[in-house]
Design a protein around this motif. Structure first.
Motif, PDB file in Angstrom:
ATOM      1  N   GLY B 189      67.873  17.633-109.747  1.00  0.00           N
ATOM      2  CA  GLY B 189      69.106  16.849-109.865  1.00  0.00           C
ATOM      3  C   GLY B 189      68.930  15.354-109.600  1.00  0.00           C
ATOM      4  O   GLY B 189      69.904  14.608-109.642  1.00  0.00           O
ATOM      5  N   TRP B 190      67.726  14.922-109.303  1.00  0.00           N
ATOM      6  CA  TRP B 190      67.509  13.490-109.062  1.00  0.00           C
ATOM      7  C   TRP B 190      67.602  12.725-110.382  1.00  0.00           C
ATOM      8  O   TRP B 190      67.179  13.228-111.425  1.00  0.00           O
ATOM      9  CB  TRP B 190      66.119  13.262-108.462  1.00  0.00           C
ATOM     10  CG  TRP B 190      65.998  13.625-107.004  1.00  0.00           C
ATOM     11  CD1 TRP B 190      66.643  14.640-106.350  1.00  0.00           C
ATOM     12  CD2 TRP B 190      65.159  12.988-106.040  1.00  0.00           C
ATOM     13  NE1 TRP B 190      66.265  14.665-105.032  1.00  0.00           N
ATOM     14  CE2 TRP B 190      65.343  13.662-104.820  1.00  0.00           C
ATOM     15  CE3 TRP B 190      64.272  11.918-106.087  1.00  0.00           C
ATOM     16  CZ2 TRP B 190      64.668  13.295-103.648  1.00  0.00           C
ATOM     17  CZ3 TRP B 190      63.598  11.553-104.936  1.00  0.00           C
ATOM     18  CH2 TRP B 190      63.812  12.232-103.721  1.00  0.00           C
ATOM     19  N   ASP B 191      68.105  11.493-110.294  1.00  0.00           N
ATOM     20  CA  ASP B 191      68.098  10.691-111.518  1.00  0.00           C
ATOM     21  C   ASP B 191      66.736  10.002-111.680  1.00  0.00           C
ATOM     22  O   ASP B 191      65.893  10.033-110.780  1.00  0.00           O
ATOM     23  CB  ASP B 191      69.275   9.710-111.550  1.00  0.00           C
ATOM     24  CG  ASP B 191      69.172   8.611-110.493  1.00  0.00           C
ATOM     25  OD1 ASP B 191      68.034   8.259-110.096  1.00  0.00           O
ATOM     26  OD2 ASP B 191      70.224   8.109-110.073  1.00  0.00           O
ATOM     27  N   GLN B 192      66.557   9.386-112.851  1.00  0.00           N
ATOM     28  CA  GLN B 192      65.223   8.859-113.163  1.00  0.00           C
ATOM     29  C   GLN B 192      64.802   7.722-112.242  1.00  0.00           C
ATOM     30  O   GLN B 192      63.617   7.570-111.945  1.00  0.00           O
ATOM     31  CB  GLN B 192      65.160   8.443-114.641  1.00  0.00           C
ATOM     32  CG  GLN B 192      65.197   9.660-115.562  1.00  0.00           C
ATOM     33  CD  GLN B 192      64.974   9.305-117.016  1.00  0.00           C
ATOM     34  OE1 GLN B 192      64.294   8.334-117.329  1.00  0.00           O
ATOM     35  NE2 GLN B 192      65.548  10.100-117.905  1.00  0.00           N
ATOM     36  N   ALA B 193      65.744   6.932-111.780  1.00  0.00           N
ATOM     37  CA  ALA B 193      65.395   5.834-110.866  1.00  0.00           C
ATOM     38  C   ALA B 193      64.883   6.394-109.541  1.00  0.00           C
ATOM     39  O   ALA B 193      63.910   5.890-108.961  1.00  0.00           O
ATOM     40  CB  ALA B 193      66.591   4.923-110.634  1.00  0.00           C
ATOM     41  N   GLN B 194      65.532   7.454-109.067  1.00  0.00           N
ATOM     42  CA  GLN B 194      65.075   8.090-107.824  1.00  0.00           C
ATOM     43  C   GLN B 194      63.695   8.695-108.008  1.00  0.00           C
ATOM     44  O   GLN B 194      62.822   8.582-107.150  1.00  0.00           O
ATOM     45  CB  GLN B 194      66.054   9.201-107.407  1.00  0.00           C
ATOM     46  CG  GLN B 194      67.403   8.719-106.922  1.00  0.00           C
ATOM     47  CD  GLN B 194      68.335   9.899-106.683  1.00  0.00           C
ATOM     48  OE1 GLN B 194      68.610  10.687-107.603  1.00  0.00           O
ATOM     49  NE2 GLN B 194      68.811  10.040-105.459  1.00  0.00           N
ATOM     50  N   LEU B 195      63.508   9.339-109.153  1.00  0.00           N
ATOM     51  CA  LEU B 195      62.206   9.964-109.426  1.00  0.00           C
ATOM     52  C   LEU B 195      61.109   8.911-109.530  1.00  0.00           C
ATOM     53  O   LEU B 195      60.025   9.066-108.974  1.00  0.00           O
ATOM     54  CB  LEU B 195      62.270  10.774-110.729  1.00  0.00           C
ATOM     55  CG  LEU B 195      63.102  12.061-110.687  1.00  0.00           C
ATOM     56  CD1 LEU B 195      63.260  12.626-112.102  1.00  0.00           C
ATOM     57  CD2 LEU B 195      62.458  13.095-109.770  1.00  0.00           C
ATOM     58  N   ALA B 196      61.409   7.801-110.229  1.00  0.00           N
ATOM     59  CA  ALA B 196      60.393   6.769-110.442  1.00  0.00           C
ATOM     60  C   ALA B 196      59.899   6.201-109.109  1.00  0.00           C
ATOM     61  O   ALA B 196      58.737   5.803-108.984  1.00  0.00           O
ATOM     62  CB  ALA B 196      60.944   5.652-111.334  1.00  0.00           C
ATOM     63  N   ALA B 197      60.776   6.177-108.119  1.00  0.00           N
ATOM     64  CA  ALA B 197      60.395   5.618-106.817  1.00  0.00           C
ATOM     65  C   ALA B 197      59.326   6.478-106.127  1.00  0.00           C
ATOM     66  O   ALA B 197      58.667   6.025-105.187  1.00  0.00           O
ATOM     67  CB  ALA B 197      61.624   5.478-105.930  1.00  0.00           C
ATOM     68  N   LEU B 198      59.158   7.712-106.577  1.00  0.00           N
ATOM     69  CA  LEU B 198      58.137   8.587-105.983  1.00  0.00           C
ATOM     70  C   LEU B 198      56.769   8.415-106.644  1.00  0.00           C
ATOM     71  O   LEU B 198      55.750   8.899-106.143  1.00  0.00           O
ATOM     72  CB  LEU B 198      58.548  10.062-106.120  1.00  0.00           C
ATOM     73  CG  LEU B 198      59.852  10.489-105.443  1.00  0.00           C
ATOM     74  CD1 LEU B 198      60.105  11.972-105.714  1.00  0.00           C
ATOM     75  CD2 LEU B 198      59.779  10.236-103.935  1.00  0.00           C
ATOM     76  N   VAL B 199      56.742   7.724-107.801  1.00  0.00           N
ATOM     77  CA  VAL B 199      55.518   7.673-108.602  1.00  0.00           C
ATOM     78  C   VAL B 199      54.680   6.465-108.193  1.00  0.00           C
ATOM     79  O   VAL B 199      55.107   5.325-108.358  1.00  0.00           O
ATOM     80  CB  VAL B 199      55.860   7.586-110.106  1.00  0.00           C
ATOM     81  CG1 VAL B 199      54.581   7.592-110.935  1.00  0.00           C
ATOM     82  CG2 VAL B 199      56.768   8.740-110.519  1.00  0.00           C
ATOM     83  N   THR B 200      53.522   6.716-107.652  1.00  0.00           N
ATOM     84  CA  THR B 200      52.641   5.627-107.228  1.00  0.00           C
ATOM     85  C   THR B 200      51.636   5.309-108.330  1.00  0.00           C
ATOM     86  O   THR B 200      51.390   6.125-109.219  1.00  0.00           O
ATOM     87  CB  THR B 200      51.845   6.020-105.978  1.00  0.00           C
ATOM     88  OG1 THR B 200      51.024   7.148-106.318  1.00  0.00           O
ATOM     89  CG2 THR B 200      52.776   6.396-104.832  1.00  0.00           C
ATOM     90  N   ARG B 201      51.067   4.113-108.239  1.00  0.00           N
ATOM     91  CA  ARG B 201      50.012   3.745-109.190  1.00  0.00           C
ATOM     92  C   ARG B 201      48.887   4.783-109.178  1.00  0.00           C
ATOM     93  O   ARG B 201      48.452   5.280-110.220  1.00  0.00           O
ATOM     94  CB  ARG B 201      49.445   2.365-108.823  1.00  0.00           C
ATOM     95  CG  ARG B 201      48.298   1.926-109.735  1.00  0.00           C
ATOM     96  CD  ARG B 201      47.541   0.750-109.144  1.00  0.00           C
ATOM     97  NE  ARG B 201      46.838   1.149-107.936  1.00  0.00           N
ATOM     98  CZ  ARG B 201      46.372   0.306-107.024  1.00  0.00           C
ATOM     99  NH1 ARG B 201      46.536  -0.976-107.160  1.00  0.00           N
ATOM    100  NH2 ARG B 201      45.738   0.766-105.953  1.00  0.00           N
TER     101      ARG B 201
END
Lengths: 101, 214
Positions: B189-201
């Motif tokens: 249920g997370w939105d894409q902005a929330q998900l993107a914050a979990l993605v590291t380089r």
């Protein structure tokens, strides 16, 4: 080099210096002008020999490779480069002083 | 009022510290960079404005681009399919043009972990991640990743079960890779902005994992 033994992966990180970003830009713009391909750069890098990979930094190797390809392409001559480098050096002792007339 | 720097010996007349890069003694290779650039401008090959624009574009590219792509692939099944089919095209449509190169997305699952290297030099999906970190270009990373990926991963703090298959992808001048990490548990249920914050380089290079939701 792939597969050779080596020590731990160093995690030091430095911000790219202005001159390094400019080398990167020269590589992209020179390539966009059709003077060389990434293969031409690659060949110049490999011709430098293994010692260059010990003694020179990453962008030092790249600027040397870009230069070699531009001279081979006839964009400028070795003489022109030499004269320009003397002119640049005469401007000052630091990059900041030498970069602008 | 100038900034409150303590070591006044290193301040310029404007009250700012000198940039170390620009006040060290001029090196041979820096001299060459200036000379090449000026010769090219004099000969009408390009302008100084084009050099500056190129540097600005380079600075604007950052792992945040890649994180947006990963988050979208986690959230939208159609985009996930498009990315796995042709990552160059799918990311181009998001405005992250990789130019004429091929881009391959490789997906981590419970059973497979992917890691990207360029044994030749430094090929990297710059359109999604910006310029490569220094360690990516080091002899140690390039030599060892293809030979002993698990020990390299352990140095980065990633310890995988023996049952996990590790796939190493060696980039080339015209073939680049991006790792699609596995979506963390607990993010339904997370939105894409929330998900993107979990993605590291590093999770997109394969030397790291996404952050866990807090």
């Amino acid at each position: 080099m792939g597969g050779e033994a080596a020590g731990p992966v160093p995690h030091d990180q430095h911000d790219f210096a202005l001159w390094e970003k400019r080398v990167d830009a020269l590589m992209i713009l020179g390539s966009a002008r059709g003077h060389f391909t990434v293969d031409g750069l690659r060949r110049a890098l490999e011709d430098m020999g293994a010692q260059a990979f010990e003694d020179m930094t990453y962008y030092e190797r790249w600027v040397a490779a870009v230069n070699e390809n531009l001279i081979e392409a006839g964009v400028y001559s070795l003489e022109e480069l030499g004269a320009k480098m003397e002119e640049v050096k005469a401007r000052g002792d630091t990059y900041g002083e030498a970069q602008n007339v | 009022m100038p900034h409150d720097h303590h070591d006044h010996d290193h301040l310029s007349p404007s009250g700012h510290p000198y940039r170390e890069d620009n006040d060290a003694p001029l090196s041979y290779w820096q001299t060459m960079e200036i000379a090449i650039r000026e010769l090219m401008v004099e000969k009408g090959e390009f302008t100084n404005a084009e050099v500056n624009a190129q540097i600005d574009a380079m600075d604007a590219r950052a792992p945040a681009n890649g994180a947006q792509v990963v988050a979208r692939a986690w959230a939208e099944p159609d985009f996930h399919a498009a990315l796995m089919k042709d990552a160059a095209q799918a990311t181009r449509e998001m405005g992250f043009d990789i130019g004429p190169m091929n881009l391959v997305a490789v997906e981590n699952t419970r059973d497979v972990h992917n890691i990207v290297v360029c044994t030749l030099c430094s090929c990297y999906p710059r359109n999604l991640l910006g310029l490569p970190p220094d360690w990516y270009k080091t002899r140690a990373y390039r030599s060892r990743t293809v030979k002993e990926p698990r020990s390299v991963l352990a140095e980065f703090g990633v310890t995988l079960p023996e049952t996990t298959t590790v796939r190493v992808h060696d980039s080339t001048a015209d073939m680049r890779y991006i790792v699609l990490p596995a979506r963390p548990e607990g993010t339904q249920g997370w939105d894409q902005a929330q998900l993107a914050a979990l993605v590291t380089r590093d999770s997109m290079i394969g030397t790291g994992l996404p952050k866990e939701p807090e």
